[in-house]
Design an enzyme around this catalytic site. Structure first.
Site, PDB file in Angstrom:
ATOM      1  N   ARG A 150      -4.932   1.528 -13.405  1.00 17.84           N
ATOM      2  CA  ARG A 150      -3.563   1.684 -12.921  1.00 17.84           C
ATOM      3  C   ARG A 150      -2.918   0.361 -12.538  1.00 17.84           C
ATOM      4  NH1 ARG A 150      -3.885   5.742  -8.695  1.00 17.84           N
ATOM      5  NH2 ARG A 150      -3.801   7.242 -10.394  1.00 17.84           N
ATOM      6  N   ASN A 207       0.829  -1.204   0.000  1.00 20.38           N
ATOM      7  CA  ASN A 207       0.000   0.000   0.000  1.00 20.38           C
ATOM      8  C   ASN A 207       0.867   1.260   0.000  1.00 20.38           C
ATOM      9  OD1 ASN A 207      -2.374  -1.450   0.080  1.00 20.38           O
ATOM     10  ND2 ASN A 207      -2.791  -1.068   2.238  1.00 20.38           N
ATOM     11  N   HIS A 248     -15.026   3.045 -15.408  1.00 18.56           N
ATOM     12  CA  HIS A 248     -14.826   2.321 -14.150  1.00 18.56           C
ATOM     13  C   HIS A 248     -16.033   1.464 -13.787  1.00 18.56           C
ATOM     14  CE1 HIS A 248     -14.149   2.167  -9.627  1.00 18.56           C
ATOM     15  NE2 HIS A 248     -12.996   1.773 -10.093  1.00 18.56           N
TER      16      HIS A 248
END
Length: 736
Positions: free
Chosen positions: A429, A68, A459
């Site tokens: 991404r 992360n 999306h």
């Protein structure tokens, strides 16, 4: 699982959850987005210390906190660095300049990195007691030493390439997330000193496991023995540099700017992305991690050659590249992991002999992942591919994974002569290369591949199947809150909604025409689409709650999402709070809204659920003039979080839930269970800090456990009585 109701405080009695505070004259009414994200990763990191979790699961959370943080640095921090370098001073939502944000981030980053290393040392000691040894600098048994030496000579030495760093040998390029070693050497024959670099190929594992039952680092027999690839090279570096004395060595790791910017005037989107992916690997250095005892001369060389200006320099006496610990998590020790869980296959579809179309035609169905199998989605498409009555399939793909049964089903359908259209989003991404691969494979099979908009990401998660039936053509739709990705579907909590509602079918067809042909949809009957009217619908629903409370009607807003950063939505929620609307928010990650501020948000409370599964579904519910929860509430599921990018710069869906059973499941099972959770939940406080929800009277409730042990309402089938699903209740007064 008990069948007794479980209650929750209404907000007016929740002073113990969120203490009221007043906003100072210089304080912003919003939290900083980046610092809020770091708070989220701190909550993830806290799970690595959770004594209720098995040891390797705690290690998994530590690894996740590392990956992360890497992505945060490569995208968010890289963006701020770029703004500073270009002289941009546009303030964030809380009024900080890019430079001020970077300074605050680096302070917090140093703290998080130190905590990661402390947790790693504790976990490493516990792993050793559990007979999983990480050798690194420690001595190992003669047996392990022989095996490691042979492995180095046969598997590592032929692959790595030492490079002298001097005027005749230019400094080599270090790729993004690249690991390397610098060695300070003295030539024995002449006394000449030099520095050598060894870049560790990304194809090599981060950790090497000595096979079989071995004598561990502690000297005891049995268990597993690991050594990091970097420490293995250091251990046998004498064989790499014969004729030299090694004076010192040090490990380093580089993170680079990994965002991809695509100009709106790009003429060939595929070619542009292939070029941009190559540029990403050579982006500006954003972070450099090095060993704490790194040779001073070698460190100076690195800083100079890598062009460290705005980058963060992290020195550690622990592990470099925390994300690599995921390899150790794979150790075959079920006793140190969560009990295996097999998702259910909805009984309703089984009752129709696996015929998804028949089950959906009977009534709407929602599948709750990962508690219910993602195979339902795959089977829906496989059945469509094989069904001679299906004439067309249209599919939006954002992330599909490396082993995509969904893509294969589309290929089978195209090869069977059906009309198949796939909208493949190239701007997903870190999945850009995978999506380019799938797009090429789909096109070769005869699928019509569309790449959508240049400046908006597609999306939404939508599929439609047009089938020829006795009454005419019927459209079956799948609309989800998560991606068509079989791996994440086992970990992310998401909702898959199936319907044959003709109105929804017409709306979905218009949506595909919007993405593929830029034909803006008009007269939508069910669906709300960003960036067309999704924001306006959310605003209108909030405004309706404000009007209802002023007219003396019950008013409440319940929202579950991953991020809440949009200033417009936050301001609308503040207005609702000031009007007296009770607002309950379950926001897993970033939250820029400040709860519990007198005169601003005293009727709002925010919690975050972090647990075994990653909460990913988005649900938005509004009381609609009736006490919550009720059958009259307006309930939506969505692909969109409450972020400016989702509402204004992405193609997203907001899906109304009308079928009574599905409505009850989404509102009174999924959403309510998240609100009631006390074992995995954190309260957000007015100062931006989080604290774990206190469990009173030992009555803890774990929403993940509840879903793992109980069937869903819409998928349970006629064979299961309603009583088989324990009823959750929102009780007025103290916690039951």
């Amino acid at each position: 699982m008990s069948t007794s109701p479980i209650g929750i405080d209404p907000i007016p009695a929740a002073a113990n959850a969120v203490q009221m505070a007043e906003l100072g004259p210089e304080e912003s009414p919003y939290f900083n987005r980046e610092l809020s994200w770091l708070q989220f990763n701190q909550r993830v990191l806290a799970e690595a210390c959770n004594p209720a979790y098995p040891l390797l699961e705690r290690l998994r959370f530590l690894s996740i906190s590392g990956s992360n943080l890497d992505e945060f640095m490569m995208i968010r921090v890289a963006g701020l660095v770029g703004q500073v370098q270009r002289g941009f001073d546009t303030p964030s939502i809380d009024g900080r300049s890019p430079g001020q944000q970077l300074a605050a981030i680096r302070e917090k980053l140093a703290e998080l990195s130190a905590v990661q290393q402390t947790i790693w040392r504790e976990l490493r000691a516990s792993l050793s007691k559990a007979e999983i040894h990480i050798a690194d600098e420690e001595r190992v048994s003669a047996e392990a030493h022989r095996w490691l030496g042979n492995y180095f000579r046969n598997e590592i030495l032929p692959i790595i390439t030492p490079q002298a760093l001097d005027p005749a040998h230019p400094f080599p390029f270090v790729q993004n997330e690249g690991l390397g070693l610098l060695f300070t050497l003295t030539r024995n024959a002449t006394g000449e000193q030099l520095i050598e670099m060894v870049l560790i190929p990304s194809a090599l594992p981060r950790f090497v496991r000595v096979p079989g039952e071995v004598t561990g680092a502690s000297g005891g027999s049995g268990g597993a023995l690991y050594i990091s690839i970097a420490r293995l090279i250091q251990r046998y570096a004498g064989e790499l540099f014969p004729g030299f004395t090694i004076q010192g060595d040090g490990l380093f790791r580089v993170l680079r700017d990994s965002d991809i910017e695509i100009a709106e005037e790009a003429e060939d989107l595929v070619r542009t992305f292939r070029s941009a992916i190559q540029r990403r690997r050579r982006g500006q250095v954003i972070q450099l991690e090095i060993d704490e005892d790194f040779d001073a001369a070698a460190e100076a060389l690195l800083l100079d050659q890598l062009g460290i200006n705005e980058a963060a320099l992290i020195k550690t006496d622990g592990i470099i590249g925390v994300d690599g610990l995921a390899e150790i998590v794979r150790e075959d020790r079920p006793d140190l992991k969560f009990d295996a869980y097999s998702p259910r296959f909805p009984e309703r579809i089984r009752e129709h002999d696996g015929d998804a179309f028949s089950a959906i035609r009977e009534k709407d169905l929602i599948v709750h992942h990962p508690y219910e199998s993602f195979e339902v989605v795959v089977d829906f498409l496989r059945q469509a591919a094989a069904d001679p009555d299906v004439v067309a399939i249209k599919q939006m793909l954002y992330r599909a994974g490396s082993q995509s049964a969904v893509v294969n089903a589309l290929i089978e359908a195209a090869e069977a002569g059906k009309s198949v259209t796939a909208v493949v989003e190239l701007k997903a991404r870190f999945d850009e290369e995978q999506n380019l691969h799938w797009a090429g494979k789909l096109e070769r099979a005869g699928v019509q591949v569309i790449y959508g908009f240049t400046d908006w990401k597609t999306h939404a998660k939508v599929a439609m199947v047009v089938r020829r039936e006795a009454e005419g053509f019927r459209t079956y739709c799948h609309l989800g809150t998560g991606n068509y990705h079989p791996v994440t579907a086992r970990v992310y909590t998401d909702l898959s909604f199936f319907t044959a509602d003709p109105k929804m079918g017409r709306d979905v067809a218009k949506m595909f025409n919007f993405v593929t042909g830029y034909v803006e949809p008009h007269a939508l009957e069910r669906l709300h689409i960003a960036p067309i009217d999704l924001r306006e619908e959310i605003y209108a629903r909030i405004d309706t709650e404000i009007a209802n409370v002023r007219n003396g009607k019950p008013a409440a807003i319940w929202m579950k999402c991953n991020q809440l950063t949009d200033e417009g939505v936050i301001d609308r929620l503040y207005a609702a709070s000031n009007a007296g609307v009770q607002v309950e928010l379950v926001v897993r990650g970033i939250c820029c809204l400040r709860p519990g501020i007198a005169g601003l948000s005293e009727n709002i409370r925010v919690k975050s659920v972090i647990g075994r599964f990653l909460e990913h579904s988005r649900i938005y519910a509004f009381a609609n003039g009736h006490p919550m929860p009720s059958a009259e509430a307006a309930v939506f599921i969505a692909s969109a979080d409450m972020m400016g990018r989702n509402l204004d710069r992405r193609v997203e869906t907001l899906i109304p839930i009308i079928n009574r059973t599905v409505h009850d499941q989404v509102l009174q099972q999924v959403l309510l269970a998240n609100m009631l959770d006390s074992e995995q939940s954190w309260w957000l406080h007015p100062d931006g800090s989080y604290s774990r929800v206190a469990v009173e009277d030992g009555k803890a409730f774990n929403c993940h456990r509840y879903f793992m042990t109980n069937p869903s309402l819409s998928g349970r089938g006629g064979a299961l009585e309603a009583g088989a699903v324990p009823k959750l209740s929102l009780r007025r007064g103290a916690v039951a």
